[in-house]
Design a protein around this motif. Structure first.
Motif, mmCIF file in Angstrom:
data_model
loop_
_atom_site.group_PDB
_atom_site.id
_atom_site.type_symbol
_atom_site.label_atom_id
_atom_site.label_comp_id
_atom_site.label_asym_id
_atom_site.label_seq_id
_atom_site.Cartn_x
_atom_site.Cartn_y
_atom_site.Cartn_z
ATOM 1 N N GLU A 3 6.832 -1.965 -9.525
ATOM 2 C CA GLU A 3 5.741 -1.464 -8.684
ATOM 3 C C GLU A 3 5.113 -2.600 -7.881
ATOM 4 O O GLU A 3 4.820 -2.447 -6.693
ATOM 5 C CB GLU A 3 4.675 -0.776 -9.534
ATOM 6 N N VAL A 4 4.936 -3.748 -8.499
ATOM 7 C CA VAL A 4 4.312 -4.874 -7.804
ATOM 8 C C VAL A 4 5.208 -5.372 -6.677
ATOM 9 O O VAL A 4 4.724 -5.669 -5.577
ATOM 10 C CB VAL A 4 3.971 -6.003 -8.798
ATOM 11 N N GLU A 5 6.501 -5.453 -6.906
ATOM 12 C CA GLU A 5 7.420 -5.872 -5.847
ATOM 13 C C GLU A 5 7.409 -4.871 -4.690
ATOM 14 O O GLU A 5 7.443 -5.261 -3.520
ATOM 15 C CB GLU A 5 8.830 -6.039 -6.408
ATOM 16 N N GLN A 38 -1.302 -2.327 -14.089
ATOM 17 C CA GLN A 38 -0.602 -3.363 -13.321
ATOM 18 C C GLN A 38 -1.518 -4.514 -12.891
ATOM 19 O O GLN A 38 -1.066 -5.458 -12.252
ATOM 20 C CB GLN A 38 0.043 -2.741 -12.072
ATOM 21 N N GLU A 39 -2.792 -4.435 -13.261
ATOM 22 C CA GLU A 39 -3.784 -5.414 -12.780
ATOM 23 C C GLU A 39 -3.353 -6.861 -13.009
ATOM 24 O O GLU A 39 -3.406 -7.693 -12.098
ATOM 25 C CB GLU A 39 -5.144 -5.154 -13.442
ATOM 26 N N ARG A 40 -2.953 -7.202 -14.207
ATOM 27 C CA ARG A 40 -2.573 -8.603 -14.485
ATOM 28 C C ARG A 40 -1.346 -9.016 -13.684
ATOM 29 O O ARG A 40 -1.262 -10.161 -13.223
ATOM 30 C CB ARG A 40 -2.335 -8.807 -15.975
ATOM 31 N N PHE A 44 -1.239 -12.053 -10.967
ATOM 32 C CA PHE A 44 -0.262 -13.120 -11.119
ATOM 33 C C PHE A 44 0.510 -13.342 -9.814
ATOM 34 O O PHE A 44 0.862 -14.470 -9.472
ATOM 35 C CB PHE A 44 0.710 -12.784 -12.267
ATOM 36 N N ARG A 45 0.761 -12.252 -9.087
ATOM 37 C CA ARG A 45 1.545 -12.329 -7.859
ATOM 38 C C ARG A 45 0.686 -12.471 -6.601
ATOM 39 O O ARG A 45 1.219 -12.461 -5.485
ATOM 40 C CB ARG A 45 2.429 -11.070 -7.746
ATOM 41 N N LEU A 46 -0.613 -12.615 -6.753
ATOM 42 C CA LEU A 46 -1.512 -12.744 -5.613
ATOM 43 C C LEU A 46 -1.096 -13.849 -4.639
ATOM 44 O O LEU A 46 -1.165 -13.655 -3.422
ATOM 45 C CB LEU A 46 -2.949 -12.959 -6.102
ATOM 46 N N PRO A 47 -0.638 -15.004 -5.118
ATOM 47 C CA PRO A 47 -0.195 -16.032 -4.176
ATOM 48 C C PRO A 47 0.939 -15.558 -3.246
ATOM 49 O O PRO A 47 1.045 -16.027 -2.115
ATOM 50 C CB PRO A 47 0.279 -17.178 -5.082
ATOM 51 N N GLU A 48 1.735 -14.614 -3.713
ATOM 52 C CA GLU A 48 2.808 -14.093 -2.856
ATOM 53 C C GLU A 48 2.236 -13.243 -1.724
ATOM 54 O O GLU A 48 2.773 -13.249 -0.616
ATOM 55 C CB GLU A 48 3.808 -13.297 -3.689
#
Length: 180
Positions: A3-5, A38-40, A44-48
């Motif tokens: 989902e994050v991707e 999915q919050e964490r 974690f992927r915020l820099p992307e």
């Protein structure tokens, strides 16, 4: 694909589109909508998300609201009394809302947050039960010059948004960015 991707890919499509500058403030708000568990992973992927924004030719500024209440409470002159009698806190929460709004407005109004800047807000869930996210967002839209990207753990159906899947939601003009 996770989902994050998928969210990252969907966001990349949005941020690369040509920006219209004559939109109302509410139309300059983007919600990255995802399931609360999915919050964490999102954080974690915020820099992307930042990298994708910069590759699209825009600037990135972020603001984390996670500790906004703790900071406000620690500086409040009646904090000890509120800890003794939490039920007395409710009338003071309007002041907390104003403090959060001011924090966001100050960032949106800063020279760094120009018309080509994405201002990303994380930690919105930490406001739940203390103030309404809708109230905060409605009060900041008039000063958005670029885009306000709100990481939104909840649901979106039609134009209705539900923070943390709460029963009551609100209608909002923000553009939802969702996993495909």
């Amino acid at each position: 694909m996770s989902e994050v991707e998928e969210l990252l890919k969907a966001y990349e499509k949005f941020v690369r589109l040509p920006w219209k500058y004559d939109l109302s403030g509410a139309e300059k708000v983007w919600f990255v909508v995802y399931d609360p568990p999915q919050e964490r992973r999102i954080r974690f992927r915020l820099p992307e998300f930042e990298t994708v924004t910069k590759k699209a030719g825009h600037k990135w500024i972020s603001l984390d609201l996670t500790d906004a209440f703790a900071t406000w409470m620690a500086g409040h002159r009646y904090s000890k009394e509120y800890f003794k009698s939490p039920e007395d806190l409710e009338p003071a929460l309007d002041d907390f809302t104003d403090t959060v709004v001011k924090k966001i407005v100050d960032l949106l109004s800063s020279p760094e947050a120009d018309k080509d800047t994405v201002v990303a807000i994380t930690g919105l869930a930490s406001l739940f039960g203390l103030t309404r996210a809708s109230t905060v967002l409605e009060k900041v839209t008039t000063v958005i010059r670029g885009r306000l990207l709100v990481f939104f753990p909840g649901r979106h159906e039609g134009s209705l948004y539900r923070l943390l899947d709460a029963r009551d939601g609100w209608n909002y003009l923000a553009i939802p960015i969702k996993a495909e």
